[in-house]
Design a protein around this motif. Structure first.
Motif, PDB file in Angstrom:
ATOM      1  N   ARG A   1      36.016  41.964  45.846  1.00  0.00           N
ATOM      2  CA  ARG A   1      36.938  43.094  46.027  1.00  0.00           C
ATOM      3  C   ARG A   1      37.816  43.269  44.784  1.00  0.00           C
ATOM      4  O   ARG A   1      38.039  44.379  44.316  1.00  0.00           O
ATOM      5  CB  ARG A   1      37.806  42.862  47.266  1.00  0.00           C
ATOM      6  N   MET A   2      38.320  42.147  44.250  1.00  0.00           N
ATOM      7  CA  MET A   2      39.137  42.209  43.041  1.00  0.00           C
ATOM      8  C   MET A   2      38.362  42.835  41.881  1.00  0.00           C
ATOM      9  O   MET A   2      38.867  43.716  41.173  1.00  0.00           O
ATOM     10  CB  MET A   2      39.597  40.795  42.646  1.00  0.00           C
ATOM     11  N   VAL A   3      37.126  42.382  41.678  1.00  0.00           N
ATOM     12  CA  VAL A   3      36.293  42.917  40.595  1.00  0.00           C
ATOM     13  C   VAL A   3      36.096  44.424  40.763  1.00  0.00           C
ATOM     14  O   VAL A   3      36.256  45.207  39.811  1.00  0.00           O
ATOM     15  CB  VAL A   3      34.932  42.188  40.544  1.00  0.00           C
ATOM     16  N   ALA A   4      35.764  44.856  41.972  1.00  0.00           N
ATOM     17  CA  ALA A   4      35.522  46.281  42.233  1.00  0.00           C
ATOM     18  C   ALA A   4      36.785  47.103  42.009  1.00  0.00           C
ATOM     19  O   ALA A   4      36.742  48.180  41.395  1.00  0.00           O
ATOM     20  CB  ALA A   4      34.998  46.471  43.651  1.00  0.00           C
ATOM     21  N   GLU A   5      37.924  46.597  42.491  1.00  0.00           N
ATOM     22  CA  GLU A   5      39.176  47.353  42.367  1.00  0.00           C
ATOM     23  C   GLU A   5      39.667  47.430  40.921  1.00  0.00           C
ATOM     24  O   GLU A   5      40.417  48.334  40.568  1.00  0.00           O
ATOM     25  CB  GLU A   5      40.251  46.744  43.263  1.00  0.00           C
ATOM     26  N   LEU A   6      39.215  46.499  40.088  1.00  0.00           N
ATOM     27  CA  LEU A   6      39.581  46.542  38.673  1.00  0.00           C
ATOM     28  C   LEU A   6      38.478  47.173  37.819  1.00  0.00           C
ATOM     29  O   LEU A   6      38.443  46.995  36.602  1.00  0.00           O
ATOM     30  CB  LEU A   6      39.941  45.136  38.174  1.00  0.00           C
ATOM     31  N   GLY A   7      37.587  47.920  38.472  1.00  0.00           N
ATOM     32  CA  GLY A   7      36.619  48.730  37.724  1.00  0.00           C
ATOM     33  C   GLY A   7      35.239  48.143  37.553  1.00  0.00           C
ATOM     34  O   GLY A   7      34.362  48.772  36.960  1.00  0.00           O
ATOM     35  N   GLY A   8      35.023  46.918  38.057  1.00  0.00           N
ATOM     36  CA  GLY A   8      33.708  46.292  37.928  1.00  0.00           C
ATOM     37  C   GLY A   8      32.752  46.754  39.011  1.00  0.00           C
ATOM     38  O   GLY A   8      33.112  47.563  39.875  1.00  0.00           O
ATOM     39  N   PRO A   9      31.513  46.245  39.003  1.00  0.00           N
ATOM     40  CA  PRO A   9      30.509  46.652  39.999  1.00  0.00           C
ATOM     41  C   PRO A   9      30.943  46.277  41.421  1.00  0.00           C
ATOM     42  O   PRO A   9      31.448  45.179  41.648  1.00  0.00           O
ATOM     43  CB  PRO A   9      29.260  45.858  39.595  1.00  0.00           C
ATOM     44  N   LYS A  10      30.714  47.181  42.363  1.00  0.00           N
ATOM     45  CA  LYS A  10      31.087  46.917  43.756  1.00  0.00           C
ATOM     46  C   LYS A  10      30.218  45.831  44.387  1.00  0.00           C
ATOM     47  O   LYS A  10      30.617  45.192  45.361  1.00  0.00           O
ATOM     48  CB  LYS A  10      30.984  48.209  44.576  1.00  0.00           C
ATOM     49  N   ASP A  11      29.013  45.657  43.843  1.00  0.00           N
ATOM     50  CA  ASP A  11      28.086  44.670  44.405  1.00  0.00           C
ATOM     51  C   ASP A  11      27.925  43.471  43.475  1.00  0.00           C
ATOM     52  O   ASP A  11      26.859  42.849  43.445  1.00  0.00           O
ATOM     53  CB  ASP A  11      26.717  45.324  44.645  1.00  0.00           C
ATOM     54  N   PHE A  12      28.976  43.131  42.730  1.00  0.00           N
ATOM     55  CA  PHE A  12      28.819  42.124  41.670  1.00  0.00           C
ATOM     56  C   PHE A  12      28.237  40.813  42.185  1.00  0.00           C
ATOM     57  O   PHE A  12      27.250  40.300  41.649  1.00  0.00           O
ATOM     58  CB  PHE A  12      30.148  41.862  40.955  1.00  0.00           C
ATOM     59  N   LEU A  13      28.813  40.238  43.228  1.00  0.00           N
ATOM     60  CA  LEU A  13      28.340  38.928  43.690  1.00  0.00           C
ATOM     61  C   LEU A  13      26.994  38.992  44.403  1.00  0.00           C
ATOM     62  O   LEU A  13      26.329  37.970  44.551  1.00  0.00           O
ATOM     63  CB  LEU A  13      29.380  38.276  44.598  1.00  0.00           C
ATOM     64  N   ALA A  14      26.587  40.193  44.826  1.00  0.00           N
ATOM     65  CA  ALA A  14      25.266  40.328  45.448  1.00  0.00           C
ATOM     66  C   ALA A  14      24.161  40.083  44.428  1.00  0.00           C
ATOM     67  O   ALA A  14      23.099  39.555  44.769  1.00  0.00           O
ATOM     68  CB  ALA A  14      25.117  41.712  46.072  1.00  0.00           C
TER      69      ALA A  14
END
Length: 438
Positions: free
Chosen positions: A314-327
């Protein structure tokens, strides 16, 4: 009488005790430029040789904190706690620790630094993630801490600006190693972040800034006593840095290591022990657990049930990173074009590391910086580094080298072989947690 910087310098040079008002005036002059670079350098050298009392160190820390903006978090209904590491090799603890602590009920506004010399920087690691905004504005920073429970970002120029100028002068005048000045540098930024409590990870060993136990314990005591004197509850763990903490060293490779750790795919044992110990200290400091043992159970549960991973994502997505990063982190992280195994070349056991040399081999690949502002290649680094005590044959890979070309591989291989010593028998492995203060 008007403020005279040379009188402050003279008093400290001669071993006298500075009063808080004099220290505050000097730091104000350092911040606004009315105290010259030469005067700052002379002051730093006087402190280097004469030291500071705890009272002086507290006054210096508070004056540096007050040189810029001081955050507060009235909108949060959870304890605000952070952790700081003095830096090492393969130390990606922050990437797992912040979301674990957030999943357990803390707010973690983690203001991190970039790598310099042989040590890696948390900020450089996070910037391996495409789109990640490591320097958000204040509104976004607060929003992410509120909704995700944690945000790993870089220091803005508004927090403890005196420290930036002071450190730059210390760096070129051989006064970096002064314990009171290190203490004020670290704590002024953490106090400016508006924390309710702080946990410190003071690294000790041949890959650490403090290379022997006496110096590491001296710094840990200073940090705890000055922080408490400045009104912030603080504890410190002294941890071993005589070998890389994770099995990866670099930027994207350490993020991948953290992703595997959070999702349960793989967890380096020493890294797990340090991460859980620091998480436990944070939870006890924040009043969310009565004992370290109870807190460790909460932290491990947050890892095992996926809630820590969810916070990180969630932190990564909210700071502009991929929403599915850990997937699918492998799809998002940049990869080096050449990956080559460095073989042991002899039989025996991994006896010890020159950990600083391991860090410098990553810098030689382009994964670190010698001077502030140097560019960093996020893709390069080392993976599958073997823990001390591992049995090897001649053809056992001691690490995988991630590089841009074959020339880089050859240089890194040579440096790696020099940095690892083998022995005929398995020696005793030092514990990873060496002591506690506070």
């Amino acid at each position: 009488m008007s403020f005279l910087p040379q009188e402050i310098i003279r008093t400290k040079r001669d071993g006298g005790e500075l009063d808080p008002a004099g220290i505050a005036a000097f730091i104000q002059g350092l911040t606004d430029g009315s105290v010259s670079e030469g005067q700052v350098a002379a002051f730093a050298m006087a402190v280097f040789f004469r030291g500071m009392s705890r009272k002086e160190a507290v006054a210096l820390t508070l004056s540096m904190r007050d040189s810029g903006e001081v955050l507060s978090w009235p909108e949060l209904d959870r304890p605000v706690v952070d952790k700081h590491s003095t830096g090492g090799v393969g130390d990606n603890v922050s990437l797992m620790l912040a979301p674990i602590a957030a999943a357990c009920g803390l707010a973690v506004p983690m203001i991190s630094g970039r790598g310099l010399g042989h040590t890696g920087g948390t900020l450089d690691k996070m910037e391996s993630i495409p789109g990640y905004t490591a320097m958000p504005d204040n509104a976004l920073f607060r929003k992410v801490v509120g909704s995700s429970g944690c945000a790993i970002i870089g220091q803005t120029g508004n927090l403890a600006p005196a420290d930036k100028r002071f450190y730059g002068i210390r760096d070129v005048t051989a006064t970096v190693e002064s314990v009171p000045l290190i203490t004020a540098s670290i704590l002024s930024k953490k106090l400016a972040a508006g924390l309710g409590a702080l946990v410190l990870d003071v690294k000790c060993g041949n890959g650490a800034f403090m290379d022997n136990p006496d110096r590491a314990n001296e710094l840990a005591r200073s940090l705890v006593e000055v922080a408490v004197g400045a009104g912030m509850p603080t504890t410190a763990l002294v941890t071993d840095m005589n070998q890389p903490l994770a099995s990866a060293a670099g930027n994207a490779v350490e993020v991948m290591n953290a992703a595997d750790f959070l999702t349960g795919k793989a967890r380096d044992s020493r890294l797990l022990e340090v991460t859980l110990a620091l998480a436990a200290e944070m939870l006890v400091s924040g009043g969310l657990a009565a004992t370290v043992e109870e807190a460790k159970k909460h932290a491990l549960a947050a890892l095992e049930n996926g809630s820590a991973a969810e916070r990180f994502n969630r932190m990564v997505a909210e700071l502009g990173g991929p929403k599915d990063f850990l997937a699918d982190p492998d799809r998002h992280l940049e990869k080096a074009p050449v990956v080559s195994a460095c073989l042991a070349g002899e039989q025996g056991y991994v006896a010890d590391y020159d950990t600083r040399a391991i860090g410098l081999s990553v810098v030689a690949l382009g994964g670190g910086r010698i001077r502030p502002g140097d560019p960093v290649d996020h893709a390069v680094g080392l993976t599958q580094l073997l823990p001390v005590g591992t049995r090897v044959e001649k053809d056992t890979p001691i690490a995988m080298i991630h590089a841009r070309n074959a020339d880089q591989v050859a240089v890194a291989e040579k440096e790696l072989r020099k940095a690892i010593r083998f022995a005929d028998t398995a020696g005793e492995v030092a514990p990873v947690i060496l002591g506690r203060h506070g």
